[in-house]
Enzyme design. Structure first.
Site, PDB file in Angstrom:
ATOM      1  CG  ASP A  23      -0.267  -0.180   2.527  1.00  0.00           C
ATOM      2  OD1 ASP A  23       0.783  -0.844   2.557  1.00  0.00           O
ATOM      3  OD2 ASP A  23      -0.757   0.327   3.543  1.00  0.00           O
ATOM      4  N   GLY A  77       2.939  -0.616  12.541  1.00  0.00           N
ATOM      5  CA  GLY A  77       2.173   0.438  13.188  1.00  0.00           C
ATOM      6  C   GLY A  77       3.036   1.126  14.237  1.00  0.00           C
ATOM      7  CG  HIS A  79       7.433  -2.622  10.997  1.00  0.00           C
ATOM      8  ND1 HIS A  79       6.890  -3.607  10.209  1.00  0.00           N
ATOM      9  CD2 HIS A  79       7.663  -1.563  10.176  1.00  0.00           C
ATOM     10  CE1 HIS A  79       6.777  -3.161   8.959  1.00  0.00           C
ATOM     11  NE2 HIS A  79       7.254  -1.921   8.913  1.00  0.00           N
ATOM     12  CD  GLU A 117       9.871   3.121  10.803  1.00  0.00           C
ATOM     13  OE1 GLU A 117       9.779   3.787   9.760  1.00  0.00           O
ATOM     14  OE2 GLU A 117       9.009   2.302  11.171  1.00  0.00           O
ATOM     15  CG  ASP A 156       9.338   1.765   4.909  1.00  0.00           C
ATOM     16  OD1 ASP A 156       8.577   0.796   5.089  1.00  0.00           O
ATOM     17  OD2 ASP A 156       9.436   2.702   5.719  1.00  0.00           O
TER      18      ASP A 156
END
Length: 370
Positions: free
Chosen positions: A21, A177, A204, A207, A296
């Protein structure tokens, strides 16, 4: 001789961290929005620039709004198949020979699709894109990583979905998220389930949040890879004289060869690094961490793997030997079965770089710079 754009474009690449997306073609967003009546934030001809400007704005709200408009047009099987097909074609055109593309199935149910239908629609798109890429002489292998949103409560359901389709194009699981306030241990039951099922997963971590997020992802949840992981530098100190000392967590990550899915341009956008020249990529590479290069969100960052390579070459002076190392690192770290990984390394990646190296040596001889 500095690497040329043509050489970089032709270099075989492996991509482990790319969001479906976050990589739509602006024209596709416009057309799909018209089909479903989704209202866009600006005129169609300015849309691509709007995505990049919003991602560069420094405002989290504006950055997150960009995904409202991509996810908003990816709510039907036809739309998902088209986006996935174009993704595979775009990556192949950029020299990518293997890619793991992730997305959150739970975000594509607004128009009535089931989770199973979402996965099948995306897989149909990747298969179609692979076929078209092969016909164009740019073969690529694309696999899915299914992502659960860390602020939601569907991680077990998505983990079970990943296992259900593990032999039908899905190679792994992820959570994504906001890291702050949503530690990976909230989803421990899903990770324990995946381990019992001998399934692969990345998380994830490191970050937007620091070492506690990385520590939990590895030591509590058992992540195979770190999505970003750039904040591992918080456990590395560099003295004024250049002496480097690694903390226990950084040592563990390096010793265990835990892959870092570094996304240089994105990390600069989100503030994880002040600039490309100051990105920890250079330090982590010198210290021989298992670094990999990733995009990314290609649309939001206005980037590609070739652009990431070019930026790193300019910032750190990397050459074809370095890029082969990063690419082999990524292929070794992929969730594809070992024999298939080995085949791509030996039959595609190494021969591709050898050919580029031979051409470069010949060109240098011709110019008297050998």
């Amino acid at each position: 001789m500095a690497l040329t754009d043509h050489e970089i474009a032709r270099a075989p690449k492996v991509l482990l961290h790319d969001h479906l997306d976050g990589g739509l073609r602006p024209g596709t967003v416009v057309e799909l929005a018209a089909e479903v009546g989704h209202e866009l934030p600006t005129e169609p001809e300015r849309l691509g620039q709007w995505f990049r400007d919003s991602a560069d704005s420094g405002s989290l709200e504006r950055y997150l709004e960009t995904f409202v408009h991509t996810v908003g047009v990816m709510q039907t099987p036809a739309a998902l198949t088209r986006v996935a097909s174009e993704c595979a074609e775009d990556l192949a055109r950029d020299g990518v020979v293997y890619a793991e593309v992730r997305y959150a199935p739970e975000q594509h149910l607004d128009a009535g699709m089931t989770l199973n239908e979402v996965v099948m629609a995306v897989q149909a798109g990747f298969a179609e894109g692979e076929k078209r890429a092969a016909e164009a002489g740019r073969p690529i292998v694309v696999r899915q990583i299914l992502t659960a949103m860390r602020h939601a409560a569907r991680s077990m359901e998505i983990a079970e979905l990943a296992v259900r389709y593990r032999d039908a194009g899905v190679v792994g699981f992820d959570i994504a998220g906001a890291e702050a306030g949503y530690p990976p241990t909230r989803h421990l039951d899903a990770f324990e389930y995946l381990q019992r099922e001998n399934a692969h997963f990345t998380i994830h971590a490191g970050e937007g949040f620091g070492l506690p997020s990385i520590w939990q992802a590895i030591q509590w949840c058992g992540a195979d890879r770190l999505g970003h992981g750039v904040r591992i530098v918080d456990d590395i100190s560099v003295a004024p004289g250049g002496e480097v000392r690694l903390g226990r967590l950084a040592n563990y990550v390096r010793d265990k060869r835990i892959p870092l899915e570094l996304c240089p341009s994105s990390n600069v956008q989100t503030g994880a690094a002040p600039s490309l020249a100051e990105h920890p990529f250079g330090l982590l590479t010198r210290l021989r961490f298992r670094v990999t290069v990733n995009t990314d969100n290609r649309l939001m960052s206005g980037t590609s793997m070739s652009q990431e390579f070019a930026g790193l070459a300019e910032a750190f002076g990397y050459d074809l030997t370095d890029f082969q190392w990063f690419t082999v690192n990524a292929m070794k770290s992929a969730f594809l079965p070992f024999d298939q990984r080995l085949a791509l390394i030996n039959n595609v990646i190494k021969p591709g770089y050898a050919a580029l190296g031979a051409e470069r040596a010949f060109a240098q001889m011709q110019h008297g710079t050998f």
